[in-house]
Design a protein around this motif. Structure first.
Motif, PDB file in Angstrom:
ATOM      1  N   ARG A 196      -2.028   3.847  -7.969  1.00 36.96           N
ATOM      2  CA  ARG A 196      -3.243   3.553  -8.741  1.00 36.96           C
ATOM      3  C   ARG A 196      -4.443   3.334  -7.831  1.00 36.96           C
ATOM      4  N   PHE A 197      -4.220   2.639  -6.720  1.00 39.10           N
ATOM      5  CA  PHE A 197      -5.332   2.305  -5.827  1.00 39.10           C
ATOM      6  C   PHE A 197      -5.380   3.189  -4.579  1.00 39.10           C
ATOM      7  N   ASP A 198      -4.489   4.172  -4.501  1.00 39.19           N
ATOM      8  CA  ASP A 198      -4.456   5.126  -3.375  1.00 39.19           C
ATOM      9  C   ASP A 198      -4.291   4.397  -2.044  1.00 39.19           C
ATOM     10  N   LEU A 199      -3.152   3.699  -1.902  1.00 38.90           N
ATOM     11  CA  LEU A 199      -2.910   2.874  -0.728  1.00 38.90           C
ATOM     12  C   LEU A 199      -1.602   3.254  -0.043  1.00 38.90           C
ATOM     13  N   LEU A 200      -1.549   3.025   1.281  1.00 35.38           N
ATOM     14  CA  LEU A 200      -0.316   3.210   2.040  1.00 35.38           C
ATOM     15  C   LEU A 200       0.707   2.140   1.679  1.00 35.38           C
ATOM     16  N   GLY A 201       1.983   2.464   1.876  1.00 37.05           N
ATOM     17  CA  GLY A 201       3.023   1.452   1.800  1.00 37.05           C
ATOM     18  C   GLY A 201       2.930   0.517   2.990  1.00 37.05           C
ATOM     19  N   ILE A 202       3.566  -0.648   2.896  1.00 33.15           N
ATOM     20  CA  ILE A 202       3.385  -1.691   3.903  1.00 33.15           C
ATOM     21  C   ILE A 202       3.843  -1.261   5.288  1.00 33.15           C
ATOM     22  N   MET A 203       5.026  -0.613   5.413  1.00 34.87           N
ATOM     23  CA  MET A 203       5.526  -0.273   6.749  1.00 34.87           C
ATOM     24  C   MET A 203       4.669   0.808   7.408  1.00 34.87           C
ATOM     25  N   GLN A 204       4.269   1.812   6.607  1.00 38.86           N
ATOM     26  CA  GLN A 204       3.402   2.850   7.176  1.00 38.86           C
ATOM     27  C   GLN A 204       2.074   2.247   7.622  1.00 38.86           C
ATOM     28  N   ALA A 205       1.543   1.329   6.818  1.00 37.99           N
ATOM     29  CA  ALA A 205       0.267   0.695   7.164  1.00 37.99           C
ATOM     30  C   ALA A 205       0.398  -0.142   8.429  1.00 37.99           C
ATOM     31  N   LEU A 206       1.503  -0.877   8.577  1.00 39.05           N
ATOM     32  CA  LEU A 206       1.707  -1.680   9.787  1.00 39.05           C
ATOM     33  C   LEU A 206       1.820  -0.794  11.022  1.00 39.05           C
ATOM     34  N   ARG A 207       2.548   0.326  10.908  1.00 42.06           N
ATOM     35  CA  ARG A 207       2.691   1.230  12.070  1.00 42.06           C
ATOM     36  C   ARG A 207       1.331   1.807  12.470  1.00 42.06           C
ATOM     37  N   TRP A 208       0.540   2.167  11.482  1.00 41.81           N
ATOM     38  CA  TRP A 208      -0.737   2.807  11.795  1.00 41.81           C
ATOM     39  C   TRP A 208      -1.806   1.798  12.219  1.00 41.81           C
ATOM     40  N   ILE A 209      -1.689   0.542  11.833  1.00 47.19           N
ATOM     41  CA  ILE A 209      -2.683  -0.440  12.278  1.00 47.19           C
ATOM     42  C   ILE A 209      -2.412  -0.837  13.724  1.00 47.19           C
ATOM     43  N   HIS A 210      -1.121  -0.829  14.129  1.00 46.73           N
ATOM     44  CA  HIS A 210      -0.761  -1.242  15.488  1.00 46.73           C
ATOM     45  C   HIS A 210      -0.679  -0.071  16.469  1.00 46.73           C
ATOM     46  N   ALA A 211      -0.339   1.125  15.993  1.00 47.20           N
ATOM     47  CA  ALA A 211      -0.151   2.252  16.918  1.00 47.20           C
ATOM     48  C   ALA A 211      -0.631   3.555  16.289  1.00 47.20           C
ATOM     49  N   PRO A 212      -1.922   3.664  16.000  1.00 48.56           N
ATOM     50  CA  PRO A 212      -2.424   4.898  15.386  1.00 48.56           C
ATOM     51  C   PRO A 212      -2.527   6.015  16.416  1.00 48.56           C
ATOM     52  N   ASP A 213      -2.241   7.228  15.986  1.00 51.98           N
ATOM     53  CA  ASP A 213      -2.424   8.387  16.863  1.00 51.98           C
ATOM     54  C   ASP A 213      -3.804   9.002  16.698  1.00 51.98           C
ATOM     55  N   GLU A 214      -4.467   8.644  15.604  1.00 51.34           N
ATOM     56  CA  GLU A 214      -5.804   9.192  15.361  1.00 51.34           C
ATOM     57  C   GLU A 214      -6.585   8.213  14.490  1.00 51.34           C
ATOM     58  N   TRP A 215      -7.883   8.416  14.478  1.00 47.38           N
ATOM     59  CA  TRP A 215      -8.747   7.494  13.744  1.00 47.38           C
ATOM     60  C   TRP A 215      -8.471   7.537  12.242  1.00 47.38           C
ATOM     61  N   GLY A 216      -8.056   8.691  11.716  1.00 44.31           N
ATOM     62  CA  GLY A 216      -7.761   8.805  10.288  1.00 44.31           C
ATOM     63  C   GLY A 216      -6.610   7.896   9.875  1.00 44.31           C
ATOM     64  N   GLN A 217      -5.575   7.819  10.709  1.00 44.33           N
ATOM     65  CA  GLN A 217      -4.451   6.927  10.414  1.00 44.33           C
ATOM     66  C   GLN A 217      -4.919   5.469  10.411  1.00 44.33           C
ATOM     67  N   LEU A 218      -5.726   5.122  11.407  1.00 41.35           N
ATOM     68  CA  LEU A 218      -6.237   3.759  11.483  1.00 41.35           C
ATOM     69  C   LEU A 218      -7.066   3.425  10.244  1.00 41.35           C
ATOM     70  N   GLY A 219      -7.928   4.359   9.823  1.00 39.19           N
ATOM     71  CA  GLY A 219      -8.770   4.120   8.649  1.00 39.19           C
ATOM     72  C   GLY A 219      -7.947   3.883   7.397  1.00 39.19           C
ATOM     73  N   ALA A 220      -6.868   4.652   7.226  1.00 40.31           N
ATOM     74  CA  ALA A 220      -6.018   4.483   6.042  1.00 40.31           C
ATOM     75  C   ALA A 220      -5.327   3.121   6.062  1.00 40.31           C
ATOM     76  N   ALA A 221      -4.887   2.683   7.238  1.00 41.77           N
ATOM     77  CA  ALA A 221      -4.230   1.378   7.356  1.00 41.77           C
ATOM     78  C   ALA A 221      -5.226   0.249   7.087  1.00 41.77           C
ATOM     79  N   GLN A 222      -6.429   0.367   7.667  1.00 41.82           N
ATOM     80  CA  GLN A 222      -7.447  -0.670   7.450  1.00 41.82           C
ATOM     81  C   GLN A 222      -7.845  -0.749   5.983  1.00 41.82           C
ATOM     82  N   LYS A 223      -7.955   0.399   5.330  1.00 43.26           N
ATOM     83  CA  LYS A 223      -8.299   0.418   3.906  1.00 43.26           C
ATOM     84  C   LYS A 223      -7.282  -0.382   3.113  1.00 43.26           C
ATOM     85  N   ARG A 224      -6.000  -0.195   3.421  1.00 40.69           N
ATOM     86  CA  ARG A 224      -4.956  -0.894   2.677  1.00 40.69           C
ATOM     87  C   ARG A 224      -5.036  -2.416   2.878  1.00 40.69           C
ATOM     88  N   PHE A 225      -5.155  -2.857   4.136  1.00 42.09           N
ATOM     89  CA  PHE A 225      -5.131  -4.299   4.399  1.00 42.09           C
ATOM     90  C   PHE A 225      -6.413  -4.989   3.922  1.00 42.09           C
TER      91      PHE A 225
END
Length: 735
Positions: A196-225
């Protein structure tokens, strides 16, 4: 490998690194693996790019990626021991930096030379230092990015909030272990809500907030948190609004021919449009059968007290009492004087000469004598006093009201939740509540922190307010200008006017905190100590009275004085018997001296933007032009100087409150003592994330209308319930 859960202790991922674990526990407050996973990086460094270091500042804590230009070792003798010094020269996208590593034996120095080969890339963290016009990193720690440790890093290297002797890669290693092993991490969002809110799941978001390979992954994780934090807070506030609406309260409707009409008839001026509009809103809410809960914002001098007084008189007309809670005795006494003066014979209920519609106005403070206190408390409990004004003394158990219908809280951020509750609990049914602040609050802050209150703003100033000219006096560049400051002060006194001189400290005692608002922080939130002794009331008064202001009538005012002495001094200044008042920020609220035209703020950079704005609002109140001089040693280009320039550039309090929030941590702006807010907002920033907060507020209302108990999202319900129980929730109740 053994699976771990978010509740597992840090030892589960730190293994044998006991010292590092202890640093994380004691220095960062991390206790569990869940705490570690929620300890997010504050920024990221690109491993594939040389760091941009355009204008480093001495003392900055830097984490940089550089290309090794050269690396060489040489022996030296320290005491009686032979050691080796390895000097590494790094090229960045900016100035070159040199890094020095010390080794107790030659083999380690040779290993450093092998690791940091010319042309390789390396990452280092350390403090910037300028030595002979060359930049260095002091106490540096790092490694080659194409070495063994570099293999572990993602393309975007996280830089964490740290403590001494704990490095960003130390945390990165244990976070990596935790992400590989942890199980059972709860997700507040069900699959339906994530979609409904177009958000990552918790584990994917945690992986991308701590170890992103690109800025897009980081942005998606930050959006969720960020959305998660905003939604939880807005759910707490929405539930509180609903609970408040469900409470019953005694209606206090307006009555024609009563004390309010008599007061309005004798007003010597016309209400501003804003005062009239807000007054109508308040009057309508007082007439309802559920409690009013309203925040009234207005600049110093915008007429908030008049709006509050008219609300109090409406309650008195309806047979109730109103209590005005002030944070200091000086302010309580001023409110008592000004309200009594505005009411005139309408404040003399039960007295000879009192008007027929009159009520009693009573002051209750901690410094009053026993007999005066007992008389005041008797008038309160019998209902003879329709309006009660006081400090924390109103909260004591012995103080009882006949029929408390309205609580007005002035400068609400100075009172904790328990204090407000202690007063509202004195009413038989929930009283109506009006809280006032002269500190302008941006819309998103009001939505986030005061979201259970309806908000009114008094934007226009009443007639008679003169403009205030504000100028920065830059002593770092022009030290001689201080002489002109005191000449200017003397000129104002010679014209028959009065002057405030405000200092950040009371005395020069070592370690004395005084009444200052310390605002400069490093990246880890630790205060940057001033490089010189700050101006102190007692020393400045002695210097001025025997030097540049000799012969003028001067006095001191600060929080350590006895209450009766403070009152005497303030009365003397208000009566024009004192020319120059040397004070701390105790004069920030409530002191209203129409003849005061000039304010000199010494070490002005040690105050926050909103506080500077509040302080200068004390001059220019009597129709005479005001002058505010911001005296500072802050250098051009520093955040401290930028704050002062912003204050000098505008008198728009709402614009300045945004500047304040942009430069400082939200928790400091909104009340550093209320730490719940700071700890509850990890990813969210109330200015940057305005759209996220608005979206979360709408989502919270929709979710609660569909599922008031959040039964369809049990993990979300559990987090909301925890916040409601926590100190963070207490802060959001306008601590």
């Amino acid at each position: 490998m053994v699976a771990i859960t978010p509740d597992s202790p840090l030892a589960a991922v730190f293994g044998n690194h006991h010292k590092k674990r202890k640093l994380a526990e004691e220095g960062l407050g991390l206790r569990t693996v869940g705490d570690l996973l929620r300890h997010f990086p504050r920024r990221y460094v690109e491993a594939t790019e040389l760091s941009e270091v355009a204008t480093p500042a001495v003392g900055d804590q830097l984490t940089i990626v550089g290309e090794v230009r050269s690396c060489s070792s040489a022996p030296f003798t320290a005491g009686n021991r032979r050691q080796w010094r390895t000097t590494i020269r790094l090229r960045t996208d900016g100035p070159d930096f040199s890094v020095t590593l010390f080794s107790p034996y030659q083999a380690l120095a040779e290993r450093h030379e092998g690791e940091f080969r010319s042309g390789s890339r390396a990452i280092f963290t350390g403090k910037a230092k300028l030595f002979r016009e060359s930049w260095q990193l002091e106490q540096a720690h790092g490694f080659a990015l194409d070495g063994e440790e570099g293999v572990m890093l993602s393309k975007l290297i996280p830089v964490y909030p740290l403590t001494a002797k704990l490095y960003t890669w130390d945390l990165q290693k244990v976070v990596s272990v935790a992400l590989d092993l942890v199980t059972g991490v709860p997700d507040v969002f069900t699959p339906e809500l994530r979609e409904r809110f177009d958000l990552l799941g918790i584990m994917q978001a945690l992986r991308w907030i701590h170890a992103p390979d690109e800025w897009g992954q980081l942005g998606a994780a930050q959006k969720r948190f960020r959305f998660e934090e905003a939604l939880v807070l807005q759910l707490v506030l929405a539930r509180r609004r609903a609970a408040h609406r469900a409470q019953g309260a005694q209606s206090r409707p307006a009555r024609s021919g009563g004390i309010l009409d008599a007061f309005d008839a004798k007003l010597p001026f016309t209400l501003t449009d804003g005062q009239r509009q807000v007054g109508e809103e308040v009057a309508a809410e007082l007439a309802r059968d559920h409690p009013m809960n309203r925040l009234l914002q207005g600049e110093v001098g915008s007429g908030k007290t008049l709006v509050a007084l008219r609300a109090m008189l409406q309650v008195v007309d309806a047979g109730g009492q109103a209590a005005l809670l002030a944070p200091t005795e000086v302010l309580a006494q001023q409110h008592h004087r000004s309200i009594s003066a505005m009411l005139g014979d309408l404040a003399q209920g039960g007295m000879l000469g009192g008007a027929a519609e009159a009520t009693g106005v009573v002051l209750l403070t901690g410094s009053m004598g026993k007999a005066a206190r007992q008389e005041a408390m008797l008038r309160i409990v019998t209902g003879e006093a329709g309006i009660v004004i006081g400090t924390h003394a109103l909260l004591e158990d012995r103080v009882e009201f006949a029929d408390l219908g309205l609580v007005v809280v002035d400068e609400q951020h100075r009172f904790g939740v328990e204090q407000r509750a202690a007063l509202t609990d004195k009413a038989g049914s929930p009283p109506h509540v009006l809280v006032m602040t002269a500190t302008p609050i941006p819309r998103t802050v009001a939505m986030t922190v005061f979201g259970d209150l309806e908000t009114s703003v008094l934007a226009e100033l009443p007639a008679g307010r003169a403009p205030i000219q504000t100028s920065v006096v830059p002593l770092a560049d022009q030290p001689a200008w201080i002489d002109r400051v005191w000449q200017r002060a003397r000129e104002e006194v010679e014209k028959g006017h009065q002057v405030y001189v405000v200092c950040p400290r009371i005395s020069g005692d070592a370690g004395e905190e005084g009444e200052r608002d310390q605002v400069d922080l490093d990246e880890d939130g630790k205060e940057v100590a001033p490089k010189r002794a700050l101006a102190a009331v007692e020393e400045v008064h002695a210097e001025l009275s025997s030097g540049p202001l000799a012969g003028l009538r001067t006095a001191v005012l600060h929080g350590r004085l006895a209450p009766d002495e403070k009152e005497r001094t303030m009365r003397a200044f208000a009566a024009g018997e004192v020319d120059v008042l040397v004070s701390t920020t105790v004069i920030e609220v409530g002191v209203d001296v129409h003849n005061a035209t000039t304010m000199v703020l010494l070490d002005a950079d040690r105050f926050g933007v909103s506080q500077l704005h509040q302080l200068r609002g004390r001059v220019g109140r009597g129709g005479l032009p005001g002058l505010c001089l911001l005296v500072s040693h802050a250098e051009i280009g520093t955040p401290a100087r930028e704050r002062l320039d912003a204050v000098a550039a505008t008198t728009d309090g709402f614009e300045l409150s945004r500047v304040d929030l942009e430069q400082r941590r939200e928790g400091d702006v909104l009340g550093a003592s209320q730490s719940g807010f700071r700890s509850s907002l990890v990813s969210l920033r109330v200015l940057r994330d305005e759209k996220t907060i608005e979206r979360a507020r709408e989502a919270a209302e929709a979710l609660l209308s569909e599922d008031p108990g959040l039964g369809q999202a049990p993990d979300l319900a559990a987090v909301v319930a925890e916040v409601e129980r926590s100190a963070a929730s207490g802060f959001m109740e306008k601590g």
